[in-house]
Structures are given as C-alpha cells and as structure tokens.
Scaffold this motif. Structure first.
Motif, PDB file in Angstrom:
ATOM      1  N   LEU A 180     -97.239  10.953  99.088  1.00  8.61           N
ATOM      2  CA  LEU A 180     -96.950  12.584  99.056  1.00  8.61           C
ATOM      3  C   LEU A 180     -95.434  12.731  98.773  1.00  8.61           C
ATOM      4  CD1 LEU A 180    -100.058  12.204 100.434  1.00  8.61           C
ATOM      5  CD2 LEU A 180     -98.522  14.402 101.707  1.00  8.61           C
ATOM      6  N   PRO A 181     -94.316  12.098  98.684  1.00  5.13           N
ATOM      7  CA  PRO A 181     -93.123  12.794  98.350  1.00  5.13           C
ATOM      8  C   PRO A 181     -93.014  12.205  96.622  1.00  5.13           C
ATOM      9  CG  PRO A 181     -92.785  10.389  99.314  1.00  5.13           C
ATOM     10  CD  PRO A 181     -94.576  10.513  99.706  1.00  5.13           C
ATOM     11  N   LEU A 182     -94.435  11.362  96.249  1.00  9.18           N
ATOM     12  CA  LEU A 182     -93.776  10.978  95.020  1.00  9.18           C
ATOM     13  C   LEU A 182     -94.751  12.310  94.050  1.00  9.18           C
ATOM     14  CD1 LEU A 182     -94.273   7.607  94.715  1.00  9.18           C
ATOM     15  CD2 LEU A 182     -92.267   8.055  94.506  1.00  9.18           C
ATOM     16  N   VAL A 183     -95.745  13.086  94.783  1.00  2.00           N
ATOM     17  CA  VAL A 183     -96.201  13.805  93.852  1.00  2.00           C
ATOM     18  C   VAL A 183     -95.006  15.341  94.776  1.00  2.00           C
ATOM     19  CG1 VAL A 183     -97.995  16.076  95.440  1.00  2.00           C
ATOM     20  CG2 VAL A 183     -98.272  13.823  95.338  1.00  2.00           C
ATOM     21  N   ILE A 184     -94.532  15.080  95.224  1.00  3.02           N
ATOM     22  CA  ILE A 184     -93.171  15.958  94.921  1.00  3.02           C
ATOM     23  C   ILE A 184     -92.591  15.780  94.392  1.00  3.02           C
ATOM     24  CG2 ILE A 184     -91.422  17.490  96.741  1.00  3.02           C
ATOM     25  CD1 ILE A 184     -94.199  18.194  97.663  1.00  3.02           C
ATOM     26  N   ALA A 185     -92.162  15.136  94.240  1.00  3.54           N
ATOM     27  CA  ALA A 185     -91.149  14.533  92.682  1.00  3.54           C
ATOM     28  C   ALA A 185     -91.476  14.826  91.731  1.00  3.54           C
ATOM     29  CB  ALA A 185     -90.518  12.846  93.218  1.00  3.54           C
ATOM     30  N   ALA A 186     -92.897  14.953  91.666  1.00  2.82           N
ATOM     31  CA  ALA A 186     -93.798  15.421  89.883  1.00  2.82           C
ATOM     32  C   ALA A 186     -93.700  16.845  89.690  1.00  2.82           C
ATOM     33  CB  ALA A 186     -94.958  14.626  89.796  1.00  2.82           C
ATOM     34  N   ALA A 187     -93.796  17.324  91.327  1.00  2.00           N
ATOM     35  CA  ALA A 187     -94.015  19.087  90.894  1.00  2.00           C
ATOM     36  C   ALA A 187     -92.547  19.671  90.842  1.00  2.00           C
ATOM     37  CB  ALA A 187     -94.680  19.160  92.887  1.00  2.00           C
ATOM     38  N   LEU A 188     -91.136  20.139  91.860  1.00  2.00           N
ATOM     39  CA  LEU A 188     -89.908  19.779  91.529  1.00  2.00           C
ATOM     40  C   LEU A 188     -89.926  18.857  90.054  1.00  2.00           C
ATOM     41  CD1 LEU A 188     -88.613  19.211  94.543  1.00  2.00           C
ATOM     42  CD2 LEU A 188     -89.936  21.255  93.801  1.00  2.00           C
ATOM     43  N   GLY A 189     -89.958  18.421  89.825  1.00  2.00           N
ATOM     44  CA  GLY A 189     -89.962  17.569  88.368  1.00  2.00           C
ATOM     45  C   GLY A 189     -89.963  18.415  86.937  1.00  2.00           C
ATOM     46  N   GLU A 190     -91.509  19.070  87.360  1.00  2.00           N
ATOM     47  CA  GLU A 190     -92.154  20.307  86.182  1.00  2.00           C
ATOM     48  C   GLU A 190     -91.118  21.333  85.936  1.00  2.00           C
ATOM     49  OE1 GLU A 190     -94.614  20.027  84.556  1.00  2.00           O
ATOM     50  OE2 GLU A 190     -94.120  17.977  84.951  1.00  2.00           O
ATOM     51  N   LEU A 191     -90.849  21.666  87.105  1.00  2.00           N
ATOM     52  CA  LEU A 191     -90.024  22.508  86.956  1.00  2.00           C
ATOM     53  C   LEU A 191     -88.342  22.389  86.560  1.00  2.00           C
ATOM     54  CD1 LEU A 191     -90.588  24.218  91.156  1.00  2.00           C
ATOM     55  CD2 LEU A 191     -91.191  25.025  88.831  1.00  2.00           C
ATOM     56  N   ARG A 192     -87.549  21.022  86.301  1.00  2.00           N
ATOM     57  CA  ARG A 192     -86.656  21.096  85.899  1.00  2.00           C
ATOM     58  C   ARG A 192     -86.314  21.484  84.715  1.00  2.00           C
ATOM     59  NH1 ARG A 192     -83.601  16.567  86.410  1.00  2.00           N
ATOM     60  NH2 ARG A 192     -82.664  17.421  85.438  1.00  2.00           N
ATOM     61  N   SER A 193     -87.349  22.271  83.906  1.00  2.00           N
ATOM     62  CA  SER A 193     -87.178  22.493  82.400  1.00  2.00           C
ATOM     63  C   SER A 193     -86.811  23.599  81.828  1.00  2.00           C
ATOM     64  CB  SER A 193     -88.886  22.346  81.738  1.00  2.00           C
ATOM     65  OG  SER A 193     -89.584  23.419  82.485  1.00  2.00           O
ATOM     66  N   ILE A 194     -86.865  24.902  83.243  1.00  2.00           N
ATOM     67  CA  ILE A 194     -86.821  25.966  83.304  1.00  2.00           C
ATOM     68  C   ILE A 194     -85.411  26.353  83.865  1.00  2.00           C
ATOM     69  CG2 ILE A 194     -88.536  26.997  83.535  1.00  2.00           C
ATOM     70  CD1 ILE A 194     -87.970  27.929  86.195  1.00  2.00           C
ATOM     71  N   GLY A 195     -84.807  25.087  84.092  1.00  2.00           N
ATOM     72  CA  GLY A 195     -83.491  25.024  84.433  1.00  2.00           C
ATOM     73  C   GLY A 195     -83.225  24.722  85.901  1.00  2.00           C
ATOM     74  N   LEU A 196     -84.391  24.510  86.879  1.00  2.00           N
ATOM     75  CA  LEU A 196     -84.028  23.460  88.184  1.00  2.00           C
ATOM     76  C   LEU A 196     -82.915  22.534  88.181  1.00  2.00           C
ATOM     77  CD1 LEU A 196     -84.950  23.353  91.357  1.00  2.00           C
ATOM     78  CD2 LEU A 196     -86.528  21.914  90.842  1.00  2.00           C
ATOM     79  N   PRO A 197     -82.377  22.475  89.101  1.00  2.00           N
ATOM     80  CA  PRO A 197     -81.060  21.582  89.203  1.00  2.00           C
ATOM     81  C   PRO A 197     -82.022  19.771  89.556  1.00  2.00           C
ATOM     82  CG  PRO A 197     -80.118  23.224  90.162  1.00  2.00           C
ATOM     83  CD  PRO A 197     -81.140  23.558  89.429  1.00  2.00           C
ATOM     84  N   PRO A 198     -81.666  18.787  89.761  1.00  2.00           N
ATOM     85  CA  PRO A 198     -82.168  17.212  90.512  1.00  2.00           C
ATOM     86  C   PRO A 198     -81.813  17.190  90.744  1.00  2.00           C
ATOM     87  CG  PRO A 198     -80.087  16.628  88.490  1.00  2.00           C
ATOM     88  CD  PRO A 198     -80.045  18.202  88.805  1.00  2.00           C
ATOM     89  N   VAL A 199     -83.579  16.889  92.171  1.00  2.00           N
ATOM     90  CA  VAL A 199     -83.170  17.338  93.427  1.00  2.00           C
ATOM     91  C   VAL A 199     -82.913  15.507  93.706  1.00  2.00           C
ATOM     92  CG1 VAL A 199     -85.132  18.461  92.932  1.00  2.00           C
ATOM     93  CG2 VAL A 199     -85.722  16.383  93.231  1.00  2.00           C
ATOM     94  N   ARG A 200     -83.217  15.028  95.560  1.00  2.00           N
ATOM     95  CA  ARG A 200     -82.952  14.198  96.147  1.00  2.00           C
ATOM     96  C   ARG A 200     -84.227  14.322  96.998  1.00  2.00           C
ATOM     97  NH1 ARG A 200     -81.278  13.291  91.817  1.00  2.00           N
ATOM     98  NH2 ARG A 200     -79.268  12.054  91.459  1.00  2.00           N
ATOM     99  N   ILE A 201     -85.124  13.004  97.329  1.00  2.00           N
ATOM    100  CA  ILE A 201     -86.198  13.265  98.569  1.00  2.00           C
ATOM    101  C   ILE A 201     -84.994  12.168  99.456  1.00  2.00           C
ATOM    102  CG2 ILE A 201     -87.735  12.675  99.180  1.00  2.00           C
ATOM    103  CD1 ILE A 201     -88.937  14.205  96.306  1.00  2.00           C
TER     104      ILE A 201
END
Length: 452
Positions: free
Chosen positions: A149-170
C-alpha cells in the motif's frame, strides 16, 4: 445584502483552483484503479458512540443536533449522530454491514469530504477532502499488503510530480518494533509512550522526555532509551541492525521486537527496489490512534515539512469485528485539501485556463443565433468544449469577452455562403474552418494543470 465573511476552515477554490483539485483527484483515482481498488462511498454521518469508540475526542466531532432531537428520529438506530471526521471508522462499519457481499481481501478506495472541529491553520481545515485506500481481509491479512500500500501511494504521488508536486518521503515504522522495545526496557503503558513520542516534532525531545516520566511512568534511563530509538532513521536495512544494536545495549530484545524488525526490513527492502529514496524507516513515527497494530506511515513534502503529513495510515487488526470474524486491514489516507492548498498557495502549479471552454462561437446578429448554436452543437458532438457568445455585440467586444474568460479560440459563422473561420486570439491567426473537421490543438482542447 452585506458582503459575506468567509468561514474559517471551510475552503472554497476559485475555478482554476478547482481544476487543479479535480486533476489531483483524477490522477489518484486512475492510479488506485490501476492497482485494482474499487471505489465506494459511505454516508456522511455515523452514530456518535461509534465515532468515539477508539479514543478520539468528542470536541472534534460535528454533532447533528437537529437530527438527534427530531422526534421522528429512531434513537435505537444509534442515538446521537455526528459527521465523520475520517473515512476509516465508516469503512469498518461498511465492511461489517456488507461482508456477505464482498470478496476478500477487499480492495477499496474512497474519495469524500470529512469534517473535523479543530483550530484551522495552514493546511488544516474543518471541512476537507480525503482520498483513502485500504485492503481488508476476513480473519487474516498477509503482511505483504503492508508493503504494497505505501508503494501504491508512492506511485500515485509520483504521477503528480509532472505538474510540480515536490518530492515526497513516506516515513514508516512498525508498532511491533515500538511496543517490543518499550516492553523490553520495562515500560508496560505502551499507549502512553506512543502518545508522548508522537509529539516529538511538535515539542522536542526534552519535553517528550518529561512527558514519558510524568505520563508513562518512565525512569530517566528508560526515557533516554525511547528517545534513542526514535532518533533512528534510514532508507535501507541498516536501520534494522541499528535497532538491534540499541536493543542489545538496553537489554530490550523481545520476540515482538524481532517480528516487527523482520517486517520493517521487508518493507524497506521492497521499497528500495520499487520506489528508491521515497520510503524511509523513521522510528519516531508513532501515530497516536490506538487501533494501529503493525506498520504505520506518514508522508511529507520535501521542502514543505512544516505542513505536516499529507498522507498517513497503518495496519489495524481489530477495528472491524462482528464477534465471530475479525476483519484486519491496512490503509492510507491522502489529505487532498491539504495537498491542494499547498500547491496553490505556494504557486507550485497552475491551470492553463480557468474554464473548460476551448471555443467561443460568435453571434453575427440575434436573428441568426440559431446558426451559432448549430455550430456549437456540431463541435460539442465531436468532444470539443464550446459556448456561444452571450450577445451579438461588435466582434471586437465578443473577442474581449473570450479573452477575459480565457477562451483561446473564437469561431465566426460565415455570412451569405462564405466559409466559417476560427481565430486564435492569442496569436491572431485566423483560418477557414469546418465544424465537422476542425479540432483545436491537443494542448488547448481542455484546460491542463502544469508546473508554475
């Protein structure tokens, strides 16, 4: 009527902000569905005693007084009602009510508003949107879901990097590690220790040490050991070795600690392959709610850590039980409103326009409005978002109307057999056009969300 005053803690986005929010939600839904999660929606209200049964404070719950006091209400159906302040407790109730119709392990995502009566501040609201994913089993749930599940969240938030979301740390921890260590050093009031450690980022280690002594009955040495554990972090399996070494120094080795470290090591190892650098073991992550029993997660935006966690959750084993069967689960919840508020307030992203309309069809005169309506209908039938000018004003005024609305193209209906023409009002280019053929460039068809 006097100009209304906004209500604190109840966000309302302007149209371009709403486009950003919808884009975020679309990306999350698409990613969740790619991973096999089915969408559900639960009711907005729950019996108050159910909302509070796991230790939450009643001061945060919006109680529906009118419904509760309605003489037609059925008190035997739960008595006083409150608006749900998260989606986990309603989901547990949903599983119990519908267990006979669900296939387990049941994978669900849920995007809804929730309400929480706390003090509004940056990124913290009284009404906000959450996006949750959970996997629930019947009787048991294998540990590998705590990795997935945290890897699914990492994938979802990673998709938002293309619009300017900063890197995330889980940031991840395991309650078994914490409880095993605390009991190993002689502290039996594990919940009190967890509540104190959960305040580390807010009040600092010295104040937490004082709390551990006052509220958890710790000695100064035990408090130091707990703080040493909380200081351990890293994104590889050396974290496990460091915890074992600390436990050896304090004589805190237990079977529960060993089980938790084995699980934590498996999560860190998998994340290093699937999402390198995103998942970090952080032994101070406690999650104050007492229903968590295994892995716990918090997520921060790099460079915006003061915002707090934008996504959190964990493993729970006893939240849903009908007495005969227990339904353990693991889930995470993204604070969509908190995330969107930071994207907008920090100017990290923008919408390319604030309206869906790509084309404004001009009106030559009111008697001929039906011709403009016909062009608009033909374009819409081909999937092009269109509106018709509000009035048959001078063309210059109709173009200015399109410009104010952010509409990139104006369509002119040809008079007396002349061909129609379409004008790109940004460049000034104007060409002949047929509503059965012409299509705007892909980047202009719909508003997009891009990095600011």
């Amino acid at each position: 009527m006097a100009r209304p005053t906004p209500l604190s803690g109840f966000p309302e986005w302007l149209p371009d902000g709403r486009i950003v929010e919808l884009h975020v939600l679309d990306v999350l839904r698409r990613t969740f569905e790619l991973h096999g999660f089915a969408g559900i929606e639960t009711r907005a209200v729950e019996p108050l005693d159910q909302l509070l049964r796991k230790g939450e404070t009643s001061k945060e719950v919006y109680v529906l007084r009118r419904l509760q006091e309605d003489p037609e209400a059925a008190p035997e159906r739960g008595g006083q009602l409150g608006l749900h302040f998260d989606l986990t407790v309603p989901f547990a109730r949903y599983v119990l009510e519908n267990a006979g119709h669900l296939a387990f392990p049941f994978r669900r995502y849920q995007v809804q508003k929730v309400w929480r009566g706390e003090r509004p501040q940056d990124g913290r609201f009284r009404e906000f949107v959450q996006a949750d994913i959970d996997v629930v089993g019947a009787g048991d749930l294998p540990y590998h879901y705590e990795v997935e599940l945290p890897l699914v969240i990492a994938a979802a938030l990673g998709e938002l990097r293309s619009i300017g979301l900063p890197p995330v740390r889980i940031l991840v921890n395991n309650r078994k590690v914490a409880e095993g260590f605390y009991r190993g050093v002689g502290l039996d009031d594990v919940e009190a220790v967890l509540r104190s450690i959960d305040k580390l980022d807010k009040i600092g280690p010295d104040a937490v040490a004082t709390l551990l002594v006052a509220e958890a009955g710790a000695t100064d040495e035990q408090a130091r050991a707990c703080l040493e554990l909380a200081a351990i972090s890293g994104d590889d399996e050396t974290v496990v070795d460091r915890v074992r070494a600390l436990a050896d120094r304090h004589g805190a080795q237990t079977e529960l600690l060993d089980e938790g470290l084995t699980e934590l090591g498996a999560l860190v190892r998998a994340a290093a392959v699937r999402s390198p650098g995103v998942v970090v073991a952080d032994l101070k992550i406690a999650r104050g709610l007492d229903y968590y029993t295994g892995s716990v997660y918090e997520t921060v935006l790099v460079g915006h850590e003061q915002l707090g966690s934008i996504c959190s959750g964990g493993r729970y084993d006893t939240l849903a039980s009908d007495g005969a069967t227990t339904y353990p689960g693991v889930g995470l919840s993204i604070g969509v409103s908190r995330l969107v508020s930071r994207l907008l307030s920090a100017g990290l992203v923008r919408a390319t326009r604030s309206v869906p309309t790509a084309v404004l069809v001009a009106v030559n005169d009111e008697e001929g409005r039906d011709r403009s309506d016909d062009v608009a209908a033909r374009l819409r039938a081909r999937g092009i978002p269109v509106e018709v000018a509000p009035a048959a004003a001078r063309f210059g005024k109709q173009i200015r109307h399109a410009d104010r609305r952010g509409i990139p193209f104006v369509w002119f209906v040809g008079a007396e057999g002349a061909p129609d023409q379409v004008k790109d009002i940004r460049s000034g280019d104007q060409v002949d056009a047929d509503p059965a053929v012409w299509t705007p460039p892909a980047d202009d068809l719909w508003p997009r969300v891009v990095e600011a």
